[in-house]
Design a protein around this motif. Structure first.
Motif, PDB file in Angstrom:
ATOM      1  N   ARG A  31      71.728  41.831 115.717  1.00 27.60           N
ATOM      2  CA  ARG A  31      71.476  42.402 117.038  1.00 27.60           C
ATOM      3  C   ARG A  31      71.766  43.900 117.028  1.00 27.60           C
ATOM      4  NH1 ARG A  31      68.712  38.433 119.554  1.00 27.60           N
ATOM      5  NH2 ARG A  31      69.767  36.456 119.204  1.00 27.60           N
ATOM      6  N   GLU A  32      71.028  44.622 117.851  1.00 21.34           N
ATOM      7  CA  GLU A  32      71.285  46.045 118.022  1.00 21.34           C
ATOM      8  C   GLU A  32      72.315  46.221 119.126  1.00 21.34           C
ATOM      9  OE1 GLU A  32      69.017  50.067 119.478  1.00 21.34           O
ATOM     10  OE2 GLU A  32      67.843  48.560 118.417  1.00 21.34           O
ATOM     11  N   CYS A  33      73.358  46.964 118.842  1.00 18.73           N
ATOM     12  CA  CYS A  33      74.383  47.240 119.837  1.00 18.73           C
ATOM     13  C   CYS A  33      73.759  48.075 120.956  1.00 18.73           C
ATOM     14  CB  CYS A  33      75.556  47.988 119.199  1.00 18.73           C
ATOM     15  SG  CYS A  33      76.804  48.525 120.384  1.00 18.73           S
ATOM     16  N   ALA A  34      73.902  47.600 122.180  1.00 13.39           N
ATOM     17  CA  ALA A  34      73.325  48.294 123.331  1.00 13.39           C
ATOM     18  C   ALA A  34      74.064  49.586 123.659  1.00 13.39           C
ATOM     19  CB  ALA A  34      73.308  47.372 124.543  1.00 13.39           C
ATOM     20  N   VAL A  35      75.234  49.777 123.089  1.00 16.51           N
ATOM     21  CA  VAL A  35      76.000  50.996 123.347  1.00 16.51           C
ATOM     22  C   VAL A  35      75.596  52.096 122.374  1.00 16.51           C
ATOM     23  CG1 VAL A  35      78.296  52.042 123.487  1.00 16.51           C
ATOM     24  CG2 VAL A  35      77.954  49.679 124.272  1.00 16.51           C
ATOM     25  N   CYS A  36      75.609  51.792 121.064  1.00 18.39           N
ATOM     26  CA  CYS A  36      75.410  52.844 120.063  1.00 18.39           C
ATOM     27  C   CYS A  36      74.169  52.675 119.193  1.00 18.39           C
ATOM     28  CB  CYS A  36      76.644  52.962 119.174  1.00 18.39           C
ATOM     29  SG  CYS A  36      76.918  51.533 118.096  1.00 18.39           S
ATOM     30  N   GLY A  37      73.524  51.516 119.260  1.00 15.04           N
ATOM     31  CA  GLY A  37      72.297  51.308 118.508  1.00 15.04           C
ATOM     32  C   GLY A  37      72.459  50.786 117.095  1.00 15.04           C
ATOM     33  N   VAL A  38      73.695  50.642 116.604  1.00 15.00           N
ATOM     34  CA  VAL A  38      73.889  50.106 115.259  1.00 15.00           C
ATOM     35  C   VAL A  38      73.499  48.621 115.273  1.00 15.00           C
ATOM     36  CG1 VAL A  38      76.325  49.462 115.529  1.00 15.00           C
ATOM     37  CG2 VAL A  38      75.471  50.071 113.286  1.00 15.00           C
ATOM     38  N   VAL A  39      72.963  48.151 114.153  1.00 19.41           N
ATOM     39  CA  VAL A  39      72.571  46.746 114.039  1.00 19.41           C
ATOM     40  C   VAL A  39      73.724  45.993 113.380  1.00 19.41           C
ATOM     41  CG1 VAL A  39      70.907  45.139 113.013  1.00 19.41           C
ATOM     42  CG2 VAL A  39      70.140  47.346 113.935  1.00 19.41           C
ATOM     43  N   ALA A  57      84.586  49.674 129.460  1.00 14.00           N
ATOM     44  CA  ALA A  57      83.635  50.250 130.422  1.00 14.00           C
ATOM     45  C   ALA A  57      82.262  50.444 129.785  1.00 14.00           C
ATOM     46  CB  ALA A  57      84.161  51.566 130.974  1.00 14.00           C
ATOM     47  N   GLU A  58      82.222  50.928 128.551  1.00 12.97           N
ATOM     48  CA  GLU A  58      80.939  51.089 127.854  1.00 12.97           C
ATOM     49  C   GLU A  58      80.260  49.739 127.680  1.00 12.97           C
ATOM     50  OE1 GLU A  58      81.541  54.905 124.909  1.00 12.97           O
ATOM     51  OE2 GLU A  58      82.544  53.021 124.354  1.00 12.97           O
ATOM     52  N   TYR A  59      81.047  48.726 127.299  1.00 15.98           N
ATOM     53  CA  TYR A  59      80.501  47.386 127.109  1.00 15.98           C
ATOM     54  C   TYR A  59      79.924  46.848 128.417  1.00 15.98           C
ATOM     55  CZ  TYR A  59      80.121  42.483 125.862  1.00 15.98           C
ATOM     56  OH  TYR A  59      79.640  41.231 125.644  1.00 15.98           O
ATOM     57  N   VAL A  60      80.677  46.967 129.496  1.00 15.25           N
ATOM     58  CA  VAL A  60      80.235  46.469 130.806  1.00 15.25           C
ATOM     59  C   VAL A  60      78.939  47.151 131.228  1.00 15.25           C
ATOM     60  CG1 VAL A  60      80.823  46.459 133.275  1.00 15.25           C
ATOM     61  CG2 VAL A  60      82.514  45.728 131.570  1.00 15.25           C
ATOM     62  N   ARG A  61      78.883  48.466 131.084  1.00 13.61           N
ATOM     63  CA  ARG A  61      77.665  49.203 131.475  1.00 13.61           C
ATOM     64  C   ARG A  61      76.465  48.811 130.620  1.00 13.61           C
ATOM     65  NH1 ARG A  61      81.265  53.460 132.089  1.00 13.61           N
ATOM     66  NH2 ARG A  61      80.787  54.256 130.029  1.00 13.61           N
ATOM     67  N   ALA A  62      76.658  48.740 129.320  1.00 11.35           N
ATOM     68  CA  ALA A  62      75.541  48.480 128.410  1.00 11.35           C
ATOM     69  C   ALA A  62      75.011  47.055 128.512  1.00 11.35           C
ATOM     70  CB  ALA A  62      75.958  48.781 126.970  1.00 11.35           C
ATOM     71  N   TYR A  63      75.891  46.095 128.762  1.00 14.00           N
ATOM     72  CA  TYR A  63      75.494  44.691 128.746  1.00 14.00           C
ATOM     73  C   TYR A  63      75.466  44.050 130.128  1.00 14.00           C
ATOM     74  CZ  TYR A  63      75.726  44.859 123.702  1.00 14.00           C
ATOM     75  OH  TYR A  63      75.497  45.174 122.389  1.00 14.00           O
ATOM     76  N   GLY A  64      75.848  44.790 131.150  1.00 13.60           N
ATOM     77  CA  GLY A  64      75.866  44.231 132.491  1.00 13.60           C
ATOM     78  C   GLY A  64      76.869  43.096 132.625  1.00 13.60           C
ATOM     79  N   ALA A  65      77.924  43.144 131.828  1.00 18.02           N
ATOM     80  CA  ALA A  65      78.926  42.081 131.806  1.00 18.02           C
ATOM     81  C   ALA A  65      79.898  42.234 132.967  1.00 18.02           C
ATOM     82  CB  ALA A  65      79.692  42.121 130.489  1.00 18.02           C
TER      83      ALA A  65
END
Length: 98
Positions: A31-39, A57-65
């Motif tokens: 999977r591609e990380c929605a925060v930084c783009g690394v696979v 906070a980055e995780y919540v924003r990127a994944y809508g968690a």
């Protein structure tokens, strides 16, 4: 303790947590990380990447968690890290690449 793969509807079970992590890495789509783009491999290693490399906070924003989803993933990470020999996982994954 039996470990189950929680990716999609896989549900395959394992006697050892190390077997479960190796399975997730080798048998499921990365999977591609929605925060930084690394696979990254899906499953535990994706969770580990998200929480070791990024803030909540980055995780919540990127994944809508929501906070419950964050807690659930942190609990999975903590449980695996309490049981797994991560050096063994690394060695097995490196051997598979040869």
């Amino acid at each position: 303790m039996t470990w189950a793969c929680g990716i999609d509807d896989c549900g395959e079970t394992f006697e050892d947590v190390e077997d479960a992590v190796v399975h997730q890495t080798n048998e499921h789509t990365r999977r591609e990380c929605a925060v930084c783009g690394v696979v990254v491999p899906d499953g535990y290693l994706a969770i580990r990447h998200a929480f070791n490399e990024h803030t909540r906070a980055e995780y919540v924003r990127a994944y809508g968690a929501d906070s419950e989803e964050v807690r659930q993933r942190e609990e999975i990470k903590d449980e695996i890290e309490a049981e797994a020999d991560l050096q063994e996982v690394v060695e097995r994954l490196n051997q598979a690449e040869l």
